[in-house]
Design a protein around this motif. Sequence first.
Motif, PDB file in Angstrom:
ATOM      1  N   SER A 139      -2.049  -2.244 -10.649  1.00 41.00           N
ATOM      2  CA  SER A 139      -1.253  -2.395 -11.873  1.00 41.00           C
ATOM      3  C   SER A 139      -2.028  -1.968 -13.109  1.00 41.00           C
ATOM      4  N   SER A 140      -3.348  -2.131 -13.072  1.00 42.07           N
ATOM      5  CA  SER A 140      -4.160  -1.746 -14.228  1.00 42.07           C
ATOM      6  C   SER A 140      -4.225  -0.232 -14.408  1.00 42.07           C
ATOM      7  N   ARG A 141      -3.788   0.518 -13.397  1.00 43.95           N
ATOM      8  CA  ARG A 141      -3.870   1.984 -13.447  1.00 43.95           C
ATOM      9  C   ARG A 141      -2.506   2.656 -13.337  1.00 43.95           C
ATOM     10  N   LEU A 142      -1.459   1.842 -13.219  1.00 46.20           N
ATOM     11  CA  LEU A 142      -0.124   2.399 -13.016  1.00 46.20           C
ATOM     12  C   LEU A 142       0.848   1.846 -14.055  1.00 46.20           C
ATOM     13  N   PRO A 143       2.000   2.460 -14.223  1.00 44.32           N
ATOM     14  CA  PRO A 143       2.976   1.979 -15.205  1.00 44.32           C
ATOM     15  C   PRO A 143       3.537   0.603 -14.807  1.00 44.32           C
ATOM     16  N   PRO A 144       4.098  -0.134 -15.777  1.00 48.15           N
ATOM     17  CA  PRO A 144       4.614  -1.486 -15.510  1.00 48.15           C
ATOM     18  C   PRO A 144       5.646  -1.536 -14.387  1.00 48.15           C
ATOM     19  N   SER A 145       6.347  -0.451 -14.164  1.00 45.30           N
ATOM     20  CA  SER A 145       7.367  -0.453 -13.113  1.00 45.30           C
ATOM     21  C   SER A 145       6.758  -0.693 -11.734  1.00 45.30           C
ATOM     22  N   PHE A 146       5.481  -0.327 -11.555  1.00 46.52           N
ATOM     23  CA  PHE A 146       4.843  -0.573 -10.258  1.00 46.52           C
ATOM     24  C   PHE A 146       4.755  -2.066  -9.987  1.00 46.52           C
ATOM     25  N   ALA A 147       4.252  -2.830 -10.953  1.00 49.07           N
ATOM     26  CA  ALA A 147       4.102  -4.277 -10.765  1.00 49.07           C
ATOM     27  C   ALA A 147       5.454  -4.927 -10.503  1.00 49.07           C
TER      28      ALA A 147
ATOM     29  N   THR B 299      -8.923  -2.980   1.811  1.00 46.20           N
ATOM     30  CA  THR B 299      -9.640  -4.158   2.307  1.00 46.20           C
ATOM     31  C   THR B 299      -9.389  -5.405   1.456  1.00 46.20           C
ATOM     32  N   GLU B 300      -8.670  -5.248   0.355  1.00 45.79           N
ATOM     33  CA  GLU B 300      -8.418  -6.386  -0.536  1.00 45.79           C
ATOM     34  C   GLU B 300      -7.201  -7.175  -0.060  1.00 45.79           C
ATOM     35  N   ASP B 301      -7.074  -8.408  -0.579  1.00 38.94           N
ATOM     36  CA  ASP B 301      -5.870  -9.163  -0.280  1.00 38.94           C
ATOM     37  C   ASP B 301      -4.698  -8.597  -1.093  1.00 38.94           C
ATOM     38  N   ILE B 302      -3.496  -8.983  -0.732  1.00 38.86           N
ATOM     39  CA  ILE B 302      -2.293  -8.341  -1.275  1.00 38.86           C
ATOM     40  C   ILE B 302      -2.195  -8.474  -2.793  1.00 38.86           C
ATOM     41  N   LEU B 303      -2.394  -9.672  -3.311  1.00 35.61           N
ATOM     42  CA  LEU B 303      -2.249  -9.856  -4.753  1.00 35.61           C
ATOM     43  C   LEU B 303      -3.351  -9.144  -5.533  1.00 35.61           C
ATOM     44  N   THR B 304      -4.536  -9.034  -4.945  1.00 33.68           N
ATOM     45  CA  THR B 304      -5.607  -8.278  -5.598  1.00 33.68           C
ATOM     46  C   THR B 304      -5.271  -6.791  -5.619  1.00 33.68           C
ATOM     47  N   ILE B 305      -4.687  -6.294  -4.534  1.00 35.70           N
ATOM     48  CA  ILE B 305      -4.252  -4.893  -4.508  1.00 35.70           C
ATOM     49  C   ILE B 305      -3.281  -4.628  -5.659  1.00 35.70           C
ATOM     50  N   ILE B 306      -2.302  -5.502  -5.812  1.00 38.80           N
ATOM     51  CA  ILE B 306      -1.303  -5.315  -6.862  1.00 38.80           C
ATOM     52  C   ILE B 306      -1.955  -5.381  -8.242  1.00 38.80           C
ATOM     53  N   ALA B 307      -2.845  -6.349  -8.441  1.00 39.20           N
ATOM     54  CA  ALA B 307      -3.488  -6.497  -9.749  1.00 39.20           C
ATOM     55  C   ALA B 307      -4.329  -5.274 -10.093  1.00 39.20           C
TER      56      ALA B 307
ATOM     57  N   LEU C  73       0.823  -1.207   0.000  1.00 33.70           N
ATOM     58  CA  LEU C  73       0.000   0.000   0.000  1.00 33.70           C
ATOM     59  C   LEU C  73       0.859   1.259   0.000  1.00 33.70           C
ATOM     60  N   ASP C  74       1.970   1.220   0.714  1.00 31.41           N
ATOM     61  CA  ASP C  74       2.894   2.368   0.681  1.00 31.41           C
ATOM     62  C   ASP C  74       3.427   2.589  -0.731  1.00 31.41           C
ATOM     63  N   LEU C  75       3.719   1.498  -1.418  1.00 32.88           N
ATOM     64  CA  LEU C  75       4.215   1.606  -2.786  1.00 32.88           C
ATOM     65  C   LEU C  75       3.144   2.199  -3.707  1.00 32.88           C
ATOM     66  N   VAL C  76       1.907   1.767  -3.527  1.00 35.62           N
ATOM     67  CA  VAL C  76       0.796   2.323  -4.311  1.00 35.62           C
ATOM     68  C   VAL C  76       0.719   3.835  -4.102  1.00 35.62           C
ATOM     69  N   GLU C  77       0.833   4.260  -2.848  1.00 33.88           N
ATOM     70  CA  GLU C  77       0.761   5.688  -2.547  1.00 33.88           C
ATOM     71  C   GLU C  77       1.927   6.453  -3.158  1.00 33.88           C
ATOM     72  N   ARG C  78       3.109   5.833  -3.165  1.00 36.99           N
ATOM     73  CA  ARG C  78       4.267   6.512  -3.757  1.00 36.99           C
ATOM     74  C   ARG C  78       4.080   6.724  -5.253  1.00 36.99           C
ATOM     75  N   TYR C  79       3.291   5.876  -5.869  1.00 39.47           N
ATOM     76  CA  TYR C  79       2.995   6.032  -7.291  1.00 39.47           C
ATOM     77  C   TYR C  79       1.824   6.990  -7.524  1.00 39.47           C
ATOM     78  N   GLY C  80       1.291   7.542  -6.432  1.00 40.03           N
ATOM     79  CA  GLY C  80       0.266   8.569  -6.561  1.00 40.03           C
ATOM     80  C   GLY C  80      -1.151   8.070  -6.689  1.00 40.03           C
ATOM     81  N   LEU C  81      -1.385   6.801  -6.350  1.00 39.79           N
ATOM     82  CA  LEU C  81      -2.736   6.243  -6.465  1.00 39.79           C
ATOM     83  C   LEU C  81      -3.367   6.161  -5.080  1.00 39.79           C
ATOM     84  N   PRO C  82      -4.586   6.663  -4.894  1.00 44.88           N
ATOM     85  CA  PRO C  82      -5.254   6.563  -3.592  1.00 44.88           C
ATOM     86  C   PRO C  82      -5.473   5.101  -3.204  1.00 44.88           C
ATOM     87  N   THR C  83      -5.335   4.795  -1.930  1.00 43.92           N
ATOM     88  CA  THR C  83      -5.465   3.400  -1.467  1.00 43.92           C
ATOM     89  C   THR C  83      -6.782   3.129  -0.762  1.00 43.92           C
TER      90      THR C  83
END
Length: 220
Positions: free
Chosen positions: A62-70, A51-59, A36-46
């Motif tokens: 990832s659909s809204r962020l550049p490939p470097s996030f994944a 409330t999602e599981d970790i892999l769902t958060i990443i998935a 979640l900290d990484l998501v925030e660093r990429y500028g996406l609200p968390t």
Amino acid sequence: MPVSQPFTDIRAVLFDLDGTLIHTRIDFAVMKRRVLDLVERYGLPTAGLATEDILTIIARASSRLPPSFAEEAEDTLTAIELAACEGATPAEGVFETLHWLRDAGIRVGIVTRNCPQAAARVLAEMPVPHEVLLTRADTPRVKPDPIHLELALRRLETPASQALMVGDHVMDVLGGKAAGMRTLGLLTPERPPDFFDQAAPDGVIRTLPELRQWISPSSS
């Protein structure tokens, strides 16, 4: 307690890995916070992700962020999982239970949401008998999506109707049911007695050796 109606036609059993066959020291709360900290660093609200599981958060992120996030997220998970391999221990009765399945002619697969590096490391140190291993890198979608289990059953050449899924998490039960398999929840000591109630597995066991009571000798 004796099982009144054991499964009589089981040809393959799929197991979750961490928490089921082997115990590592993954701190999932820390892992989730770092993602979640990484998501925030990429500028996406968390707010909609927490409330999602970790892999769902990443998935979803990832659909809204550049490939470097994944890539960074996967590196983060892998580092935590590899560190957690230190001091890993086998589950109670794991070796005798899986050897019993093998001797009964029942095929064994492992389906895990862990990274391949961590799975390979713990299985090298604790060689649990199995024929197939599918990590999150080996499937387009992970448990509870049934495709994770279906791919394993395809490799084991076993129909879902003659297969059993065993795991310590609701995701394992839901994935098994979605794939058309029988399911057993492994209730670990830290979980409440009703942990699996909403998932409604075919049964609940507290240790792996109890699995023998659920599989009739005629299965082999």
